[in-house]
Write a protein that holds these residues in place. Sequence first.
Motif, PDB file in Angstrom:
ATOM      1  N   THR A 104       0.802  -1.223   0.000  1.00  0.00           N
ATOM      2  CA  THR A 104       0.000   0.000   0.000  1.00  0.00           C
ATOM      3  C   THR A 104       0.836   1.275   0.000  1.00  0.00           C
ATOM      4  O   THR A 104       0.418   2.275  -0.567  1.00  0.00           O
ATOM      5  CB  THR A 104      -0.988   0.034   1.178  1.00  0.00           C
ATOM      6  OG1 THR A 104      -0.283  -0.167   2.396  1.00  0.00           O
ATOM      7  CG2 THR A 104      -2.058  -1.032   1.016  1.00  0.00           C
ATOM      8  N   ASN A 111       5.887  -3.250 -13.282  1.00  0.00           N
ATOM      9  CA  ASN A 111       4.526  -3.753 -13.387  1.00  0.00           C
ATOM     10  C   ASN A 111       4.486  -4.706 -14.573  1.00  0.00           C
ATOM     11  O   ASN A 111       4.730  -4.260 -15.689  1.00  0.00           O
ATOM     12  CB  ASN A 111       3.550  -2.600 -13.588  1.00  0.00           C
ATOM     13  CG  ASN A 111       2.121  -2.989 -13.300  1.00  0.00           C
ATOM     14  OD1 ASN A 111       1.841  -4.022 -12.720  1.00  0.00           O
ATOM     15  ND2 ASN A 111       1.206  -2.145 -13.727  1.00  0.00           N
ATOM     16  N   PRO A 112       4.267  -5.969 -14.375  1.00  0.00           N
ATOM     17  CA  PRO A 112       3.830  -6.614 -13.144  1.00  0.00           C
ATOM     18  C   PRO A 112       4.988  -6.917 -12.193  1.00  0.00           C
ATOM     19  O   PRO A 112       6.148  -6.895 -12.587  1.00  0.00           O
ATOM     20  CB  PRO A 112       3.212  -7.924 -13.633  1.00  0.00           C
ATOM     21  CG  PRO A 112       4.007  -8.252 -14.866  1.00  0.00           C
ATOM     22  CD  PRO A 112       4.313  -6.916 -15.506  1.00  0.00           C
ATOM     23  N   THR A 128      -2.855  -5.066  -0.634  1.00  0.00           N
ATOM     24  CA  THR A 128      -2.761  -4.376  -1.918  1.00  0.00           C
ATOM     25  C   THR A 128      -3.500  -3.041  -1.910  1.00  0.00           C
ATOM     26  O   THR A 128      -4.517  -2.890  -1.246  1.00  0.00           O
ATOM     27  CB  THR A 128      -3.355  -5.248  -3.032  1.00  0.00           C
ATOM     28  OG1 THR A 128      -4.720  -5.538  -2.716  1.00  0.00           O
ATOM     29  CG2 THR A 128      -2.585  -6.537  -3.192  1.00  0.00           C
ATOM     30  N   THR A 132      -5.502  -3.050  -7.625  1.00  0.00           N
ATOM     31  CA  THR A 132      -4.515  -4.098  -7.858  1.00  0.00           C
ATOM     32  C   THR A 132      -5.207  -5.389  -8.301  1.00  0.00           C
ATOM     33  O   THR A 132      -6.278  -5.722  -7.813  1.00  0.00           O
ATOM     34  CB  THR A 132      -3.702  -4.375  -6.579  1.00  0.00           C
ATOM     35  OG1 THR A 132      -3.052  -3.170  -6.179  1.00  0.00           O
ATOM     36  CG2 THR A 132      -2.661  -5.460  -6.790  1.00  0.00           C
ATOM     37  N   VAL A 134      -4.441  -9.478  -8.555  1.00  0.00           N
ATOM     38  CA  VAL A 134      -3.564 -10.571  -8.144  1.00  0.00           C
ATOM     39  C   VAL A 134      -3.915 -11.793  -8.982  1.00  0.00           C
ATOM     40  O   VAL A 134      -5.023 -12.318  -8.893  1.00  0.00           O
ATOM     41  CB  VAL A 134      -3.705 -10.873  -6.633  1.00  0.00           C
ATOM     42  CG1 VAL A 134      -2.806 -12.030  -6.243  1.00  0.00           C
ATOM     43  CG2 VAL A 134      -3.387  -9.641  -5.799  1.00  0.00           C
ATOM     44  N   ALA A 157      -4.447  -2.868 -15.227  1.00  0.00           N
ATOM     45  CA  ALA A 157      -4.474  -2.573 -13.791  1.00  0.00           C
ATOM     46  C   ALA A 157      -3.262  -1.737 -13.418  1.00  0.00           C
ATOM     47  O   ALA A 157      -2.173  -1.923 -13.961  1.00  0.00           O
ATOM     48  CB  ALA A 157      -4.470  -3.872 -12.990  1.00  0.00           C
ATOM     49  N   LEU A 159      -1.522  -1.922 -10.807  1.00  0.00           N
ATOM     50  CA  LEU A 159      -0.518  -2.841 -10.269  1.00  0.00           C
ATOM     51  C   LEU A 159      -1.008  -4.265 -10.484  1.00  0.00           C
ATOM     52  O   LEU A 159      -2.142  -4.592 -10.139  1.00  0.00           O
ATOM     53  CB  LEU A 159      -0.278  -2.591  -8.780  1.00  0.00           C
ATOM     54  CG  LEU A 159       0.654  -3.585  -8.075  1.00  0.00           C
ATOM     55  CD1 LEU A 159       2.042  -3.595  -8.735  1.00  0.00           C
ATOM     56  CD2 LEU A 159       0.769  -3.251  -6.604  1.00  0.00           C
ATOM     57  N   ARG A 160      -0.146  -5.090 -11.070  1.00  0.00           N
ATOM     58  CA  ARG A 160      -0.456  -6.501 -11.263  1.00  0.00           C
ATOM     59  C   ARG A 160       0.565  -7.331 -10.509  1.00  0.00           C
ATOM     60  O   ARG A 160       1.775  -7.139 -10.657  1.00  0.00           O
ATOM     61  CB  ARG A 160      -0.422  -6.853 -12.753  1.00  0.00           C
ATOM     62  CG  ARG A 160      -1.516  -6.174 -13.537  1.00  0.00           C
ATOM     63  CD  ARG A 160      -1.604  -6.632 -14.992  1.00  0.00           C
ATOM     64  NE  ARG A 160      -0.363  -6.942 -15.642  1.00  0.00           N
ATOM     65  CZ  ARG A 160       0.413  -6.062 -16.293  1.00  0.00           C
ATOM     66  NH1 ARG A 160       0.059  -4.795 -16.359  1.00  0.00           N
ATOM     67  NH2 ARG A 160       1.520  -6.440 -16.878  1.00  0.00           N
ATOM     68  N   LEU A 161       0.079  -8.238  -9.677  1.00  0.00           N
ATOM     69  CA  LEU A 161       0.939  -9.174  -8.960  1.00  0.00           C
ATOM     70  C   LEU A 161       0.679 -10.557  -9.542  1.00  0.00           C
ATOM     71  O   LEU A 161      -0.454 -11.040  -9.513  1.00  0.00           O
ATOM     72  CB  LEU A 161       0.626  -9.171  -7.465  1.00  0.00           C
ATOM     73  CG  LEU A 161       0.763  -7.820  -6.748  1.00  0.00           C
ATOM     74  CD1 LEU A 161       0.313  -7.946  -5.299  1.00  0.00           C
ATOM     75  CD2 LEU A 161       2.186  -7.305  -6.832  1.00  0.00           C
ATOM     76  N   GLU A 174      -5.258 -12.249   0.074  1.00  0.00           N
ATOM     77  CA  GLU A 174      -5.112 -10.844  -0.308  1.00  0.00           C
ATOM     78  C   GLU A 174      -6.061 -10.028   0.540  1.00  0.00           C
ATOM     79  O   GLU A 174      -7.231 -10.369   0.717  1.00  0.00           O
ATOM     80  CB  GLU A 174      -5.466 -10.626  -1.777  1.00  0.00           C
ATOM     81  CG  GLU A 174      -5.376  -9.162  -2.168  1.00  0.00           C
ATOM     82  CD  GLU A 174      -6.000  -8.828  -3.518  1.00  0.00           C
ATOM     83  OE1 GLU A 174      -5.818  -7.697  -3.972  1.00  0.00           O
ATOM     84  OE2 GLU A 174      -6.684  -9.703  -4.110  1.00  0.00           O
ATOM     85  N   ARG A 176      -7.277  -5.912   0.936  1.00  0.00           N
ATOM     86  CA  ARG A 176      -7.190  -4.568   0.348  1.00  0.00           C
ATOM     87  C   ARG A 176      -6.812  -3.565   1.433  1.00  0.00           C
ATOM     88  O   ARG A 176      -7.459  -3.470   2.475  1.00  0.00           O
ATOM     89  CB  ARG A 176      -8.520  -4.144  -0.262  1.00  0.00           C
ATOM     90  CG  ARG A 176      -8.909  -4.911  -1.480  1.00  0.00           C
ATOM     91  CD  ARG A 176      -8.055  -4.558  -2.659  1.00  0.00           C
ATOM     92  NE  ARG A 176      -8.526  -5.331  -3.804  1.00  0.00           N
ATOM     93  CZ  ARG A 176      -8.010  -5.205  -5.000  1.00  0.00           C
ATOM     94  NH1 ARG A 176      -7.041  -4.375  -5.220  1.00  0.00           N
ATOM     95  NH2 ARG A 176      -8.472  -5.933  -5.981  1.00  0.00           N
TER      96      ARG A 176
END
Length: 179
Positions: A104, A111-112, A128, A132, A134, A157, A159-161, A174, A176
């Motif tokens: 955060t 990214n990713p 996240t 984001t 995931v 997105a 941010l991509r994990l 996960e 938020r």
Amino acid sequence: MPNDTPEMRVSHAERDRVVEALQAAAAAGRLGAEELDARVERALSALTRGDLAALTTDLPDMPEAKEVLAIRQSGGKWVQDGRWPVPPRIDVQTQICRVTLDFTRALITSNPVRINAEMMHGRLRIVTPPGTVVDTSGLNLTFSRVKVASKDFSPDAPLRLEVSGSLLHAKLIERRGRG
């Protein structure tokens, strides 16, 4: 097309991260109030990653991320939170361990972000920022559980994990965080 080119359009989250970095530099005495205001205004109106990068290149306190963050531990817990530089890849190899990765307030430049988790009898908690995604499609689960807020993988997105590897009697959760 690569996702880290200077011509790539930026998201609101990327702009916000640069604004936070500029504010931290001003708090450390590296930028005056007038220069901070000018750079923040430019950050908020930036269109590309190149535009954003130009605003922080002369700030020596910007932490540099390693290529790989390696987490190796047996037992206990391991926490990464606050303003930490996120590398493009994170390797988690643990047994009977609780790992928390809080993105955060992190300084994310790739990214990713790819997370390879090899866990036995443990928990990986990922906190996240809003928006984001995931992607856990690369995970092999054996007597394990995955609970993610974002089930749809979106290439747009902020941010991509991408989580891969294998969990044995383990959990990936996960949560938020606040944006």
